[in-house]
Design an enzyme around this catalytic site. Structure first.
Site, PDB file in Angstrom:
ATOM      1  N   SER A 135       0.863  -1.179   0.000  1.00 18.01           N
ATOM      2  CA  SER A 135       0.000   0.000   0.000  1.00 18.01           C
ATOM      3  C   SER A 135       0.900   1.229   0.000  1.00 18.01           C
ATOM      4  O   SER A 135       1.748   1.374   0.880  1.00 18.01           O
ATOM      5  CB  SER A 135      -0.901  -0.036   1.239  1.00 18.01           C
ATOM      6  OG  SER A 135      -1.654   1.156   1.331  1.00 18.01           O
ATOM      7  N   LYS A 161      -1.210  -0.907  -4.206  1.00 12.29           N
ATOM      8  CA  LYS A 161      -2.427  -0.148  -3.901  1.00 12.29           C
ATOM      9  C   LYS A 161      -2.011   1.300  -3.760  1.00 12.29           C
ATOM     10  O   LYS A 161      -1.109   1.623  -2.985  1.00 12.29           O
ATOM     11  CB  LYS A 161      -3.028  -0.676  -2.601  1.00 12.29           C
ATOM     12  CG  LYS A 161      -4.089   0.221  -1.994  1.00 12.29           C
ATOM     13  CD  LYS A 161      -4.883  -0.545  -0.952  1.00 12.29           C
ATOM     14  CE  LYS A 161      -4.936   0.184   0.375  1.00 12.29           C
ATOM     15  NZ  LYS A 161      -5.707  -0.563   1.389  1.00 12.29           N
ATOM     16  N   LYS A 163      -2.899   5.118  -2.780  1.00 11.01           N
ATOM     17  CA  LYS A 163      -3.832   5.949  -2.022  1.00 11.01           C
ATOM     18  C   LYS A 163      -4.192   7.144  -2.900  1.00 11.01           C
ATOM     19  O   LYS A 163      -3.307   7.737  -3.552  1.00 11.01           O
ATOM     20  CB  LYS A 163      -3.161   6.421  -0.731  1.00 11.01           C
ATOM     21  CG  LYS A 163      -2.909   5.296   0.265  1.00 11.01           C
ATOM     22  CD  LYS A 163      -4.218   4.804   0.861  1.00 11.01           C
ATOM     23  CE  LYS A 163      -3.964   3.789   1.969  1.00 11.01           C
ATOM     24  NZ  LYS A 163      -5.214   3.396   2.637  1.00 11.01           N
ATOM     25  N   ASP A 189      -7.234   3.247  -3.174  1.00 14.52           N
ATOM     26  CA  ASP A 189      -7.958   3.370  -1.897  1.00 14.52           C
ATOM     27  C   ASP A 189      -8.161   4.848  -1.589  1.00 14.52           C
ATOM     28  O   ASP A 189      -7.195   5.604  -1.434  1.00 14.52           O
ATOM     29  CB  ASP A 189      -7.144   2.709  -0.777  1.00 14.52           C
ATOM     30  CG  ASP A 189      -7.903   2.640   0.549  1.00 14.52           C
ATOM     31  OD1 ASP A 189      -9.045   3.146   0.617  1.00 14.52           O
ATOM     32  OD2 ASP A 189      -7.348   2.080   1.516  1.00 14.52           O
ATOM     33  N   GLU A 214     -11.330   1.076  -3.591  1.00 18.25           N
ATOM     34  CA  GLU A 214     -11.642   0.837  -2.182  1.00 18.25           C
ATOM     35  C   GLU A 214     -12.206   2.088  -1.500  1.00 18.25           C
ATOM     36  O   GLU A 214     -11.614   3.158  -1.577  1.00 18.25           O
ATOM     37  CB  GLU A 214     -10.349   0.388  -1.492  1.00 18.25           C
ATOM     38  CG  GLU A 214     -10.483  -0.010  -0.035  1.00 18.25           C
ATOM     39  CD  GLU A 214      -9.140  -0.500   0.550  1.00 18.25           C
ATOM     40  OE1 GLU A 214      -8.187  -0.762  -0.234  1.00 18.25           O
ATOM     41  OE2 GLU A 214      -9.040  -0.603   1.780  1.00 18.25           O
ATOM     42  N   ASP A 239     -14.026  -1.012   2.832  1.00 19.38           N
ATOM     43  CA  ASP A 239     -13.098  -1.231   3.948  1.00 19.38           C
ATOM     44  C   ASP A 239     -13.750  -0.664   5.210  1.00 19.38           C
ATOM     45  O   ASP A 239     -14.436  -1.385   5.940  1.00 19.38           O
ATOM     46  CB  ASP A 239     -11.751  -0.551   3.612  1.00 19.38           C
ATOM     47  CG  ASP A 239     -10.771  -0.549   4.772  1.00 19.38           C
ATOM     48  OD1 ASP A 239     -11.067  -1.140   5.812  1.00 19.38           O
ATOM     49  OD2 ASP A 239      -9.683   0.068   4.651  1.00 19.38           O
ATOM     50  N   LYS A 263     -10.584  -6.728   7.627  1.00 20.15           N
ATOM     51  CA  LYS A 263      -9.585  -6.349   8.634  1.00 20.15           C
ATOM     52  C   LYS A 263     -10.117  -6.847   9.966  1.00 20.15           C
ATOM     53  O   LYS A 263     -11.184  -6.403  10.418  1.00 20.15           O
ATOM     54  CB  LYS A 263      -9.441  -4.831   8.708  1.00 20.15           C
ATOM     55  CG  LYS A 263      -8.591  -4.212   7.618  1.00 20.15           C
ATOM     56  CD  LYS A 263      -8.484  -2.720   7.803  1.00 20.15           C
ATOM     57  CE  LYS A 263      -7.682  -2.099   6.672  1.00 20.15           C
ATOM     58  NZ  LYS A 263      -7.906  -0.641   6.594  1.00 20.15           N
ATOM     59  N   GLY A 291      -4.710  -4.288   5.903  1.00 22.83           N
ATOM     60  CA  GLY A 291      -3.611  -4.122   6.859  1.00 22.83           C
ATOM     61  C   GLY A 291      -3.675  -2.757   7.516  1.00 22.83           C
ATOM     62  O   GLY A 291      -4.330  -1.842   7.000  1.00 22.83           O
TER      63      GLY A 291
END
Ligand code: NPQ
Ligand code: MG
Length: 370
Positions: A135, A161, A163, A189, A214, A239, A263, A291
């Site tokens: 990430s 991933k 952000k 995300d 996400e 998420d 999660k 995570g």
């Protein structure tokens, strides 16, 4: 089984590099660890709450307080404590799922160590290695993002991933797709930074062949996620919005997501995470393991969870050197095909380096039955 003692330990661990998301910058982790003693055997748990209640309403000091004042006394007062009953024993306290998850994990570790059974086997894992990704935080420039992604691709990660936030979305993502080609699996995300008014951004992102998008919208906004999912081709994944097994079921039935990020901390524990996995597997919904920049304790537990059959997308479970110079246990290393080995030993399957933990401890409290 008798729960004899609960130790709460705050540690401070600097990240190897700052991690920026749409809600803030992390430069270090202020983590609450739990050590539970069950019938003379110690087990470790980790609370994934952050120092500030920005990503979630829970935060480290709050989790410490609710455990000290309410959760630990209830658990210690119970005649018989097993990991399977922690969640019902604590059911009279509302919310605080990350705090409860940390306690459950410590009891699970102690119980499974005593039984000589690994967490993966206990949960019903079917994989010895799990596919993982990395990430990547928001960077000051797109060139800098290209450099960071290149570093991780060269390390062997096959999935990244990215952000995103308003102003740092379609353009950097399209650039990464162009630079690295179609072999790199990319997902994004947003950590709730958008509203349905921004649908144009997501229509543009549709062209970047993403694995998933996400949590674009607010945590409790199932209907707008469902509307977005109807308007774009890229799968929508939740998420922050997946807080319980019931909400997960409703999100799927409403069409708010076709993929679920599991999660354990967010849903109240690894056992609840396994239950949501089971429901998703039955419903044909793909899941992956999220995570929270865990120490080796939380990461060992996540690897065990991700070894279940339904975890068919790469997890946010990177090698230790992506997070820490030195961890609280032996490092996890990236293996072939962007994978990490699932711990095999009893319980979490790690040896916590107590000397190092002592050295980074900022506060310890012990609560015992008497
Ligand atoms: C996510 N994790 O999927 C989270 C965000 C996150 C790996 O991107 C302290 C508090 C640390 C909150 C680290 C990843 C955190 C945090 C990550 C949230 O949205
Ligand atoms: Mg997320």
């Amino acid at each position: 089984m008798t729960l004899e003692q609960i130790e709460l330990r705050r540690i401070s661990l600097p990240l190897v590099r700052p991690f920026r998301t749409s809600f803030g910058i992390q430069t270090e982790r202020d983590v609450l660890l739990i050590r539970a003693t069950v019938d003379g055997v110690d087990g470790w748990g980790e609370c994934v709450a952050g120092a500030v209640p920005d990503y979630s309403s829970e935060f480290t000091a709050g989790a410490q307080l609710v455990i000290e004042q309410f959760l630990a006394p209830r658990l210690l007062a119970a005649d018989h404590v097993t990991a399977a009953t922690v969640s019902s024993t604590l059911g009279g306290i509302d919310g605080h799922r990350m705090a409860k998850a940390a306690l459950e994990l410590a009891v699970l570790d102690a119980e499974l160590r005593a039984a000589g059974l690994s967490l993966s086997d206990h949960l019903g894992g079917v994989r010895r290695t799990v596919e993982v990704g990395v990430s990547i935080g928001i960077t000051d420039t797109i060139d800098e993002l290209v450099t960071v992604v290149r570093t991780h691709v060269e390390e062997g990660y096959a999935r990244v991933k990215l952000k995103i936030e308003p102003g740092f979305d379609a353009e950097p993502v399209a650039r990464i797709r162009r630079e690295f080609g179609d072999d790199l699996a990319i997902q994004v995300d947003a950590n709730t930074a958008y509203t349905l008014d921004d649908v144009g951004v997501f229509e543009t992102l549709d062209a970047s062949a993403l694995l998933l998008i996400e949590q674009p919208f607010a945590e409790d906004d199932l209907l707008d996620h469902a509307e977005l999912a109807r308007r774009i081709n890229t799968p929508v994944c939740l998420d922050e919005g997946i807080t319980t097994r019931l909400v997960a079921r409703q999100a799927v039935e409403l069409g708010a997501c076709s993929i679920v990020n599991i999660k354990a901390g967010r849903v109240g524990g690894h056992l609840a995470g396994r239950d949501i996995h089971d429901d998703c597997l039955t419903a044909g919904v793909r899941v992956w393991c999220g995570g929270m920049l865990e120490t080796g304790i939380g990461r060992a537990a996540n690897l065990a969870l991700a070894s279940l059959r339904g975890f068919t997308l790469p997890g946010d479970i990177s090698a230790t050197d992506r997070y820490w110079q030195r961890d609280v246990c032996d490092p996890f290393v990236l293996g072939p095909d962007s994978s990490i080995d699932v711990p095999k030993g009893p319980g979490l399957g790690i040896d916590v380096d107590e000397e190092f933990v002592d050295a980074i401890t900022t506060e310890v409290r012990t609560i015992s039955t008497d």
